[in-house]
Design an enzyme around this catalytic site. Structure first.
Site, PDB file in Angstrom:
ATOM      1  N   SER A  55       0.804  -1.229   0.000  1.00  0.00           N
ATOM      2  CA  SER A  55       0.000   0.000   0.000  1.00  0.00           C
ATOM      3  C   SER A  55       0.835   1.276   0.000  1.00  0.00           C
ATOM      4  O   SER A  55       0.314   2.356  -0.277  1.00  0.00           O
ATOM      5  CB  SER A  55      -0.921   0.005   1.203  1.00  0.00           C
ATOM      6  OG  SER A  55      -1.798  -1.098   1.116  1.00  0.00           O
ATOM      7  N   HIS A  86     -15.209  -0.521   2.301  1.00  0.00           N
ATOM      8  CA  HIS A  86     -15.088   0.798   2.923  1.00  0.00           C
ATOM      9  C   HIS A  86     -16.262   1.710   2.604  1.00  0.00           C
ATOM     10  O   HIS A  86     -16.284   2.848   3.017  1.00  0.00           O
ATOM     11  CB  HIS A  86     -13.807   1.479   2.452  1.00  0.00           C
ATOM     12  CG  HIS A  86     -12.558   0.848   2.990  1.00  0.00           C
ATOM     13  ND1 HIS A  86     -11.875  -0.136   2.299  1.00  0.00           N
ATOM     14  CD2 HIS A  86     -11.880   1.026   4.136  1.00  0.00           C
ATOM     15  CE1 HIS A  86     -10.816  -0.516   2.987  1.00  0.00           C
ATOM     16  NE2 HIS A  86     -10.792   0.170   4.124  1.00  0.00           N
ATOM     17  N   CYS A 103      -7.811   1.917   1.169  1.00  0.00           N
ATOM     18  CA  CYS A 103      -8.777   1.107   0.429  1.00  0.00           C
ATOM     19  C   CYS A 103      -8.179   0.616  -0.884  1.00  0.00           C
ATOM     20  O   CYS A 103      -7.632   1.391  -1.663  1.00  0.00           O
ATOM     21  CB  CYS A 103     -10.030   1.944   0.133  1.00  0.00           C
ATOM     22  SG  CYS A 103     -11.193   1.053  -0.929  1.00  0.00           S
TER      23      CYS A 103
END
Lengths: 648, 381
Positions: free
Chosen positions: A327, A370, A383
């Site tokens: 991420s 989410h 997300c």
């Protein structure tokens, strides 16, 4: 044709005349030779007699003093320590085996050592001194000296050998030196004569190896008088060589020490970059090893312990290790999308926990999804579905272009061993290297830093530094050579719109400080020291459908080498960035739990220039932090001398 | 033919030739070779092997060769001069293809019983050919440009081949030996002045071409020149020879350290102590007196040759003897200058003293030519 008698007589006279001229010239030349001989043998005889009557002249190389290495505050990281060794000149020894046997009675030597010495003695010219025993004690030196009459051609010598006072802290940065091997010699086109000195040490890894040319210096020569048995009587003349260049690194030894201690025995890497000049302030790879052992000759058992350790202590994970950035790569995808104009920061994407593309289902890390996600929330809560959606609009080429712009997928030129290039994949790359066409699923994986994307901790720190500054910050580890400041890595403007950057920075701030941010637990409460970061958890395996169904999701249930890598990148202070930090904990589990706390401690240590202040931590964590610091084995605070030109 | 035929009755023949051999020259040559045996015995650490004994055998062979050459009439040698020259050229070309590489140079042809070095043969063959050339050429035409160009080509042809081997020392000797014969034959001064100037230009060219792909000399030759100019630049490499050679020589003093007492050469300070650097051993062990005595012997040999050259009545004999004497002179002059640090290390042995078969045999054969000219000159009854 018959020559006339007159012709013949005249030519004969000419030959006689010229013959006499030639004879005269030859005689004059021989007279010259006689004078030269007389000059050397009679007039200069005293000088030569002195040299040769009972003594003989030897010419020996003086090994140059290797340049010292300092940290940014002038603390010595690599110095030359004096030691004693025993050398032997073959032509002065009556019986080599007998002499070696006598020496080994004073200094214990293994059969391998003896065999190596014999080989060395055979290989070198008879007048070249060969080291028989290295690093002998003063008592042994004294005993050899006392036994000198029984040991012609054997003498103790004083030498310098490398020492790393910071031990394991800089093993991967500075590296270590070792004796020249035949392999080293064979690689060189025109080897420096100094390499012929037995057991001369050259850099093998790290800065020692990469900066060998500067650190080594050049050999001097000395003419020495030796008596009939080869013992040195005195030095006649000395042409000093040139000492190696001293150099100063950008690394802060105190911070480095803290970082190594904080990483401890995790298999992990951390990099801290100063934003103003791109200085690498700390670059720690754990576990580490003691480079001094390599200089002195590491034992087989110790070496095996290092190579067989699954945590790979010899690998320099900061620059050599490449990991899927997970991420932490989302900033790249987001910036690429903003710059390409395909998203609006306020535009939302609905995240139900997964996204169907073609006949494949791509999951978000949060199974429940989410809900509506905008750019800020996508970073804050990391997300995945948001990026799956955005990536399809931007395309891999733009994402990779942005990645390279931010310093990923490019090899940063540092004098360290095995600096990896990482990978920012493109369609052309996959076609060439994998022989397959790029598919949309590859883009989706890349958008969240999985799939083909690979980055080293150093590259992640550079990426963070560039996001924090908007400049093409280039890492440097050499601060100065011989006092000459090396080029700054401040870099020029990256030409990314300030608006896009500020969206990303706000998202990162929320990651570390907003209540729902993934790194909220590791927030800093001191407003002047707040971090702006991004967590990352990168898979090293594919989660199968069955696993997902069974709910095998917990890292702790998996064997170590199949657990996720934990990553965290951040810059600080958030409102006035000074440093960028990247931490990768190999198979550490989640980025927020395994990497972020480490990064926070390191960032605060770097900003505060001492143990991080407890007040900066949330009140309920202070006790735990304090206990952790107490348990750490740190070097005592040192007075900070300015980098001196004096030598140890 | 010329007056040789006319005077043939006054030339000794048969066993009477033995009486007309220049025995003093034979004695001098033997004395010089004797010095060589002594030094080879000494550098071997007081042993006949590995050098002194083979050298003695070669000298005996050389003496035999000298007498055989000496008893063959000189006009025979004049008639075969061109053949000898051609043969040596062919051998030089042959050595390029089937030569044995020794000490980094391709110089030898292995004949089974002896390693032949064609470049040695060339030195004498060249002098013979040039002497024959000026014997045939009318005196008035000696300085004519065309008739100067011919011998220049004859000299440069083998010189080029030898330089390719590479053997700088021998190619120098070839040029100088040939030039001496031309000079003695009466070629005009101006030519030599011009060649000297050109030589200076060539030296410039040799240095200028360094580092380019068409450089004249091999890298090691350039390094030797560098080292000569500055021995300290490479004290443990090539400069080592010169430095150690000078120390050995200088430490000899007036009378030397005594036979077999020279430490420099006996303790392997000089790698080429039995060949090119043998003079340093002599100078170290017998001092200035020893070195000067050898120089004296060489001077006497030259003197006897020169007087023989003046006494002969034909141009071929005179020029041949002058040429051979000059080649002999250049040999030892270059070698001694080298060991005294006056010239770069070019690899020229000390004639009749240094260990080596080819050079010894060829030199003795050359002195056979001198003897032949001496024996077969017309004398009054």
């Amino acid at each position: 044709m018959k020559p006339s008698p007159r012709d013949t007589a005249e030519s004969k006279r000419k030959i006689t005349r010229r013959g006499l001229i030639l004879g005269g010239a030859q005689l004059v030349f021989m007279g010259g030779l006689t004078f030269r001989m007389r000059y050397m043998q009679v007039e200069q005889a005293d000088q030569f007699r002195l040299l040769a009557e009972e003594n003989r002249i030897n010419i020996r190389l003086i090994p140059p003093t290797r340049g010292l290495i300092y940290d940014r505050n002038g603390l010595v990281l690599a110095r030359n320590e004096q030691n004693y060794r025993i050398v032997m000149v073959r032509e002065d020894v009556d019986d080599v085996d007998e002499a070696l046997a006598r020496i080994s009675r004073i200094i214990p030597m293994s059969p391998e050592d003896l065999a190596r010495t014999r080989k060395e003695l055979k290989r070198r010219s008879p007048f070249v001194p060969v080291t028989v025993a290295d690093r002998v004690t003063w008592d042994q030196v004294a005993e050899v000296a006392v036994n000198a009459p029984a040991l012609p051609g054997v003498s103790p010598e004083r030498g310098l050998s490398r020492e790393y006072p910071m031990g394991a802290d800089f093993a991967h940065v500075i590296g270590y030196v070792g004796p020249v091997s035949d392999y080293d010699l064979s690689r060189l086109e025109d080897p420096d004569p100094v390499l012929q000195i037995p057991r001369f040490q050259i850099g093998k890894t790290g800065v020692e190896a990469k900066m060998e040319g500067d650190l080594r210096g050049s050999a001097g020569t000395r003419r020495i008088e030796v008596n009939a048995v080869g013992r040195v009587i005195r030095e006649l003349s000395r042409a000093e060589g040139e000492q190696g260049a001293d150099m100063q690194l950008t690394v802060d030894a105190g911070l480095q020490n803290f970082m190594q201690a904080r990483l401890a025995n995790e298999s992990a890497a951390a990099v801290v970059i100063g934003l103003d000049k791109g200085d690498i302030l700390g670059i720690a790879s754990a576990p580490t090893f003691d480079p001094n052992k390599f200089v002195r000759g590491i034992s087989v058992a110790d070496y095996r312990a290092l190579t067989e350790n699954t945590y790979r202590p010899l690998a320099s994970k900061t620059v050599q290790g490449t990991y899927p950035p997970g991420s932490t790569f989302k900033m790249v995808t987001a910036l690429a999308a903003l710059e390409a104009g395909v998203i609006d920061p306020d535009e939302t994407v609905y995240c139900p926990g997964h996204l169907e593309v073609g006949n494949r289902r791509f999951h978000c890390w949060r199974r429940g999804g989410h809900g509506q996600v905008d750019l800020n929330k996508s970073l804050e809560q990391s997300c995945d579905v948001y990026y799956y959606d955005v990536a399809q609009r931007v395309g891999i080429e733009k994402i990779s272009e942005m990645a390279r712009k931010l310093g990923l997928g490019t090899r940063h030129d540092l004098p360290l061993s095995a600096v990896a290039q990482g990978l920012a994949p493109t369609k052309a790359w996959k076609r060439e290297k994998r022989g397959a066409e790029w598919v949309v699923g590859d883009t989706l994986n890349a958008s969240i830093g999985q799939g083909f994307v690979l980055a080293s901790p150093l590259q992640l720190a550079v990426m963070t530094a560039r996001i924090a500054t908007g400049r093409a910050v280039t890492p440097r580890i050499l601060k100065s050579i011989e006092g000459i400041e090396q080029p700054s890595g401040a870099g020029v403007d990256l030409d990314i719109s300030p608006a896009a950057l500020s969206h990303i920075r706000r998202g990162m701030f929320d990651v570390s400080n907003a209540r729902r941010g993934t790194a909220y637990r590791t927030r800093v409460v001191d407003d002047a020291l707040k971090l702006a970061g991004k967590t990352g958890t990168s898979q090293v395996r594919n989660i199968t459908k069955e696993e997902r169904a069974r709910g095998v999701f917990r890292n702790e249930d998996l064997p170590w080498e199949r657990r996720d890598h934990a990553l965290y990148v951040c810059y600080a202070p958030a409102d006035d960035p000074q440093i960028a930090v990247a931490v990768v904990v190999e198979h550490g589990g989640g980025g927020s739990t395994a990497a972020a706390p480490v990064a926070r401690d390191i960032a605060l240590r770097a900003l505060h220039d001492d143990l991080p202040p407890l007040e900066a931590y949330p009140a309920n964590q202070r006790r735990e932090v304090e206990e952790r610091f107490d348990a750490m084995d740190l070097m005592p605070p040192l007075p900070k001398p300015s980098p001196g030109r004096s030598r140890a | 033919m010329s007056y040789l035929e006319h005077n043939i009755k006054t030339i000794p023949s048969g066993w009477r030739k033995v009486l007309f051999v220049n025995w003093a020259l034979v004695l001098l040559l033997t004395a010089v070779a004797g010095v060589g045996f002594m030094m080879l015995y000494s550098v071997a650490g007081g042993s006949m092997t590995p050098w002194a004994e083979p050298q003695m055998k070669r000298f005996a062979l050389g003496l035999a060769a000298m007498f055989i050459v000496a008893f063959i009439p000189i006009w025979f040698w004049r008639n075969v001069a061109a053949v000898a020259y051609l043969a040596s050229l062919i051998l030089l070309i042959l050595v390029e293809f089937i030569g044995t590489v020794g000490m980094g140079a391709q110089r030898w042809i292995d004949l089974g019983f002896i390693m032949l070095q064609p470049s040695e043969l060339t030195k004498i063959a060249l002098v013979m050919l040039l002497a024959g050339y000026y014997d045939v050429l009318p005196v008035k035409k000696v300085s004519h440009p065309l008739f100067v160009a011919i011998p220049v080509v004859l000299i440069l042809l083998p010189t080029f081949l030898v330089l390719k081997q590479p053997d700088l020392g021998t190619s120098l000797l070839l040029v100088m030996g040939g030039a001496v014969v031309m000079f003695a034959a009466g070629v005009h001064w101006a030519y030599f002045a011009a060649v000297t100037a050109m030589g200076a230009g060539l030296v410039g060219g040799v240095f200028a071409s360094r580092g380019t792909t068409w450089q004249f000399l091999q890298d090691y030759q350039y390094r030797r020149i560098d080292t000569f100019l500055d021995p300290a630049s490479d004290p443990l490499g090539a400069g080592y020879h010169i430095t150690q050679s000078k120390i050995a020589l200088g430490s000899g003093g007036w009378t030397g350290r005594g036979f077999m007492q020279g430490t420099q050469s006996r303790l392997n300070f000089l790698p080429e102590k039995h060949t090119d650097f043998i003079f340093t051993t002599l100078a170290e062990e017998f001092g200035f007196i020893g070195g000067f005595s050898l120089l004296g012997l060489y001077a006497l040999i030259l003197l006897f040759c020169l007087s023989a050259a003046f006494k002969t009545k034909d141009r071929f004999s005179s020029l041949l003897i002058i040429g051979i004497a000059a080649t002999f002179f250049f040999f030892f002059a270059l070698n001694m200058s080298m060991v005294m640090g006056l010239a770069p290390v070019v690899g020229v042995p000390l004639p009749l003293v240094s260990y080596g078969g080819s050079a010894m045999l060829v030199l003795m054969a050359a002195f056979g030519l001198v003897q032949s000219a001496h024996i077969h000159r017309p004398r009054g009854r």
